[in-house]
Scaffold this motif. Structure first.
Motif, PDB file in Angstrom:
ATOM      1  N   MET A   1       0.844  -1.181   0.000  1.00 50.09           N
ATOM      2  CA  MET A   1       0.000   0.000   0.000  1.00 50.09           C
ATOM      3  C   MET A   1       0.888   1.242   0.000  1.00 50.09           C
ATOM      4  SD  MET A   1      -3.152   0.805   2.510  1.00 50.09           S
ATOM      5  CE  MET A   1      -2.783   2.116   3.649  1.00 50.09           C
ATOM      6  N   ALA A   2       0.557   2.186  -0.865  1.00 49.36           N
ATOM      7  CA  ALA A   2       1.333   3.422  -0.961  1.00 49.36           C
ATOM      8  C   ALA A   2       1.097   4.282   0.280  1.00 49.36           C
ATOM      9  CB  ALA A   2       0.944   4.188  -2.209  1.00 49.36           C
ATOM     10  N   ARG A   3       2.126   4.949   0.703  1.00 49.98           N
ATOM     11  CA  ARG A   3       2.052   5.809   1.877  1.00 49.98           C
ATOM     12  C   ARG A   3       1.295   7.084   1.534  1.00 49.98           C
ATOM     13  NH1 ARG A   3       7.250   7.707   5.446  1.00 49.98           N
ATOM     14  NH2 ARG A   3       6.083   9.059   6.818  1.00 49.98           N
ATOM     15  N   TYR A   4       0.362   7.465   2.398  1.00 50.20           N
ATOM     16  CA  TYR A   4      -0.426   8.684   2.170  1.00 50.20           C
ATOM     17  C   TYR A   4       0.469   9.907   2.300  1.00 50.20           C
ATOM     18  CZ  TYR A   4      -3.554  12.559   3.102  1.00 50.20           C
ATOM     19  OH  TYR A   4      -4.164  13.777   3.070  1.00 50.20           O
ATOM     20  N   ARG A   5       0.330  10.825   1.357  1.00 53.34           N
ATOM     21  CA  ARG A   5       1.069  12.089   1.399  1.00 53.34           C
ATOM     22  C   ARG A   5       0.053  13.230   1.380  1.00 53.34           C
ATOM     23  NH1 ARG A   5       5.710  12.059  -2.905  1.00 53.34           N
ATOM     24  NH2 ARG A   5       7.070  12.707  -1.226  1.00 53.34           N
ATOM     25  N   PRO A   6      -0.003  14.006   2.450  1.00 54.24           N
ATOM     26  CA  PRO A   6      -0.971  15.107   2.488  1.00 54.24           C
ATOM     27  C   PRO A   6      -0.654  16.152   1.422  1.00 54.24           C
ATOM     28  CG  PRO A   6       0.440  15.148   4.426  1.00 54.24           C
ATOM     29  CD  PRO A   6       0.802  13.930   3.655  1.00 54.24           C
ATOM     30  N   ARG A   7      -1.695  16.645   0.789  1.00 61.06           N
ATOM     31  CA  ARG A   7      -1.549  17.705  -0.203  1.00 61.06           C
ATOM     32  C   ARG A   7      -1.865  19.022   0.490  1.00 61.06           C
ATOM     33  NH1 ARG A   7      -4.243  13.844  -4.026  1.00 61.06           N
ATOM     34  NH2 ARG A   7      -2.509  13.054  -5.277  1.00 61.06           N
ATOM     35  N   LEU A   8      -0.831  19.820   0.671  1.00 57.08           N
ATOM     36  CA  LEU A   8      -0.958  21.073   1.406  1.00 57.08           C
ATOM     37  C   LEU A   8      -1.989  21.987   0.762  1.00 57.08           C
ATOM     38  CD1 LEU A   8       0.033  22.695   3.798  1.00 57.08           C
ATOM     39  CD2 LEU A   8       1.843  23.607   2.365  1.00 57.08           C
ATOM     40  N   LYS A   9      -2.010  22.037  -0.557  1.00 62.31           N
ATOM     41  CA  LYS A   9      -2.958  22.907  -1.263  1.00 62.31           C
ATOM     42  C   LYS A   9      -4.404  22.533  -0.931  1.00 62.31           C
ATOM     43  CE  LYS A   9      -4.230  24.479  -5.868  1.00 62.31           C
ATOM     44  NZ  LYS A   9      -3.978  24.367  -7.309  1.00 62.31           N
ATOM     45  N   ASN A  10      -4.700  21.236  -0.900  1.00 65.57           N
ATOM     46  CA  ASN A  10      -6.060  20.794  -0.566  1.00 65.57           C
ATOM     47  C   ASN A  10      -6.419  21.110   0.880  1.00 65.57           C
ATOM     48  OD1 ASN A  10      -6.102  19.820  -3.144  1.00 65.57           O
ATOM     49  ND2 ASN A  10      -6.035  17.661  -2.570  1.00 65.57           N
ATOM     50  N   LEU A  11      -5.460  20.895   1.797  1.00 67.18           N
ATOM     51  CA  LEU A  11      -5.721  21.212   3.206  1.00 67.18           C
ATOM     52  C   LEU A  11      -5.973  22.708   3.391  1.00 67.18           C
ATOM     53  CD1 LEU A  11      -3.080  18.968   5.031  1.00 67.18           C
ATOM     54  CD2 LEU A  11      -5.554  18.657   4.988  1.00 67.18           C
ATOM     55  N   LEU A  12      -5.182  23.543   2.718  1.00 68.63           N
ATOM     56  CA  LEU A  12      -5.367  24.998   2.833  1.00 68.63           C
ATOM     57  C   LEU A  12      -6.684  25.445   2.210  1.00 68.63           C
ATOM     58  CD1 LEU A  12      -1.763  26.363   2.256  1.00 68.63           C
ATOM     59  CD2 LEU A  12      -3.129  26.485   4.331  1.00 68.63           C
ATOM     60  N   ASN A  13      -7.080  24.850   1.094  1.00 69.52           N
ATOM     61  CA  ASN A  13      -8.370  25.195   0.486  1.00 69.52           C
ATOM     62  C   ASN A  13      -9.520  24.884   1.430  1.00 69.52           C
ATOM     63  OD1 ASN A  13      -7.328  26.210  -1.893  1.00 69.52           O
ATOM     64  ND2 ASN A  13      -7.541  24.282  -3.008  1.00 69.52           N
ATOM     65  N   LEU A  14      -9.474  23.722   2.067  1.00 69.71           N
ATOM     66  CA  LEU A  14     -10.510  23.363   3.038  1.00 69.71           C
ATOM     67  C   LEU A  14     -10.501  24.317   4.227  1.00 69.71           C
ATOM     68  CD1 LEU A  14     -10.195  19.474   3.047  1.00 69.71           C
ATOM     69  CD2 LEU A  14     -12.223  20.781   2.396  1.00 69.71           C
ATOM     70  N   ALA A  15      -9.304  24.667   4.716  1.00 67.96           N
ATOM     71  CA  ALA A  15      -9.189  25.570   5.866  1.00 67.96           C
ATOM     72  C   ALA A  15      -9.691  26.969   5.517  1.00 67.96           C
ATOM     73  CB  ALA A  15      -7.744  25.630   6.344  1.00 67.96           C
ATOM     74  N   GLU A  16      -9.409  27.448   4.308  1.00 70.55           N
ATOM     75  CA  GLU A  16      -9.866  28.777   3.879  1.00 70.55           C
ATOM     76  C   GLU A  16     -11.378  28.812   3.674  1.00 70.55           C
ATOM     77  OE1 GLU A  16      -7.539  29.482   0.381  1.00 70.55           O
ATOM     78  OE2 GLU A  16      -5.834  30.249   1.524  1.00 70.55           O
ATOM     79  N   SER A  17     -11.937  27.806   3.003  1.00 65.46           N
ATOM     80  CA  SER A  17     -13.386  27.817   2.770  1.00 65.46           C
ATOM     81  C   SER A  17     -14.140  27.656   4.087  1.00 65.46           C
ATOM     82  CB  SER A  17     -13.786  26.732   1.766  1.00 65.46           C
ATOM     83  OG  SER A  17     -13.479  25.458   2.254  1.00 65.46           O
ATOM     84  N   SER A  18     -13.614  26.838   5.002  1.00 62.83           N
ATOM     85  CA  SER A  18     -14.256  26.695   6.318  1.00 62.83           C
ATOM     86  C   SER A  18     -14.196  28.003   7.095  1.00 62.83           C
ATOM     87  CB  SER A  18     -13.590  25.573   7.115  1.00 62.83           C
ATOM     88  OG  SER A  18     -13.811  24.339   6.489  1.00 62.83           O
ATOM     89  N   TYR A  19     -13.094  28.738   6.977  1.00 61.64           N
ATOM     90  CA  TYR A  19     -12.974  30.041   7.639  1.00 61.64           C
ATOM     91  C   TYR A  19     -14.072  30.989   7.137  1.00 61.64           C
ATOM     92  CZ  TYR A  19     -11.271  34.612   9.028  1.00 61.64           C
ATOM     93  OH  TYR A  19     -11.192  35.883   9.560  1.00 61.64           O
ATOM     94  N   MET A  20     -14.253  31.033   5.814  1.00 61.39           N
ATOM     95  CA  MET A  20     -15.269  31.937   5.254  1.00 61.39           C
ATOM     96  C   MET A  20     -16.671  31.566   5.727  1.00 61.39           C
ATOM     97  SD  MET A  20     -13.947  32.805   1.403  1.00 61.39           S
ATOM     98  CE  MET A  20     -13.695  31.128   0.893  1.00 61.39           C
ATOM     99  N   MET A  21     -16.982  30.270   5.725  1.00 61.93           N
ATOM    100  CA  MET A  21     -18.316  29.844   6.162  1.00 61.93           C
ATOM    101  C   MET A  21     -18.519  30.102   7.650  1.00 61.93           C
ATOM    102  SD  MET A  21     -19.081  26.369   4.014  1.00 61.93           S
ATOM    103  CE  MET A  21     -17.467  25.614   4.116  1.00 61.93           C
ATOM    104  N   LEU A  22     -17.495  29.828   8.437  1.00 61.25           N
ATOM    105  CA  LEU A  22     -17.614  30.018   9.882  1.00 61.25           C
ATOM    106  C   LEU A  22     -17.762  31.492  10.239  1.00 61.25           C
ATOM    107  CD1 LEU A  22     -17.776  28.337  12.406  1.00 61.25           C
ATOM    108  CD2 LEU A  22     -15.313  28.292  12.523  1.00 61.25           C
ATOM    109  N   THR A  23     -17.052  32.377   9.554  1.00 55.87           N
ATOM    110  CA  THR A  23     -17.204  33.807   9.835  1.00 55.87           C
ATOM    111  C   THR A  23     -18.589  34.299   9.418  1.00 55.87           C
ATOM    112  OG1 THR A  23     -16.069  34.347   7.765  1.00 55.87           O
ATOM    113  CG2 THR A  23     -14.758  34.392   9.778  1.00 55.87           C
ATOM    114  N   ARG A  24     -19.170  33.717   8.367  1.00 54.21           N
ATOM    115  CA  ARG A  24     -20.550  34.067   8.001  1.00 54.21           C
ATOM    116  C   ARG A  24     -21.523  33.651   9.087  1.00 54.21           C
ATOM    117  NH1 ARG A  24     -22.269  31.950   2.349  1.00 54.21           N
ATOM    118  NH2 ARG A  24     -24.252  32.755   3.103  1.00 54.21           N
TER     119      ARG A  24
END
Length: 150
Positions: free
Chosen positions: A1-24
């Motif tokens: 099984m291949a080792r999971y490698r986190p994609r920083l861009k995807n994590l940041l996109n989720l963190a940014e969109s969650s920030y916008m929704m939470l501030t709303r």
């Protein structure tokens, strides 16, 4: 099984969109100890509580409330989703500090592990948060109850 490698861009996109929704959702609720409840249906409600407020961050608890109509077994044995989230106003992102009583979620876990965390636990937690926030924005009767505990 291949080792999971986190994609920083995807994590940041989720963190940014969650920030916008939470501030709303938190618009107008900006003091520590304030609480805001969202009622999706008669059996589904959520609460946002501001735990801490500083110049550039907020600490928020997001939790599903126990319904009065639930069975006693469900109230006692089924844990409701709960997260503690830090909002970084300068970077405009969120970080999940605690989820389901798991603190300091790592970006990657070896699998299998003793706690049975998934290799991409952090990404899945951020995805769950984004979906939870979308539900409250789309279907929640928001700003229904704003309380301050002094």
């Amino acid at each position: 099984m291949a080792r999971y490698r986190p994609r920083l861009k995807n994590l940041l996109n989720l963190a940014e969109s969650s920030y916008m929704m939470l501030t709303r959702l938190l618009a107008g609720v900006d003091q520590a100890n304030n609480k805001l409840e969202f009622h999706i249906s008669d059996r589904l409600s959520y609460r946002l509580s501001i735990l801490e407020q500083t110049a550039y961050t907020q600490l928020v608890k997001f939790e599903q409330l126990v319904n009065e109509q639930e069975s006693l077994a469900s109230k006692v044995y089924v844990h409701k989703p709960s997260m503690v989230i830090r909002l970084y106003d300068d970077a405009r992102i969120v970080e999940v500090i605690e989820s389901q009583y798991i603190r300091q979620i790592k970006p990657r876990y070896d699998y299998p592990n003793q706690q049975m965390h998934l290799p991409d636990e952090k990404r899945q937690t951020l995805t769950f948060l984004a979906e939870w926030l979308q539900l409250c924005l789309r279907q929640g009767r928001a700003n229904a109850y704003i309380t301050t505990n002094n």
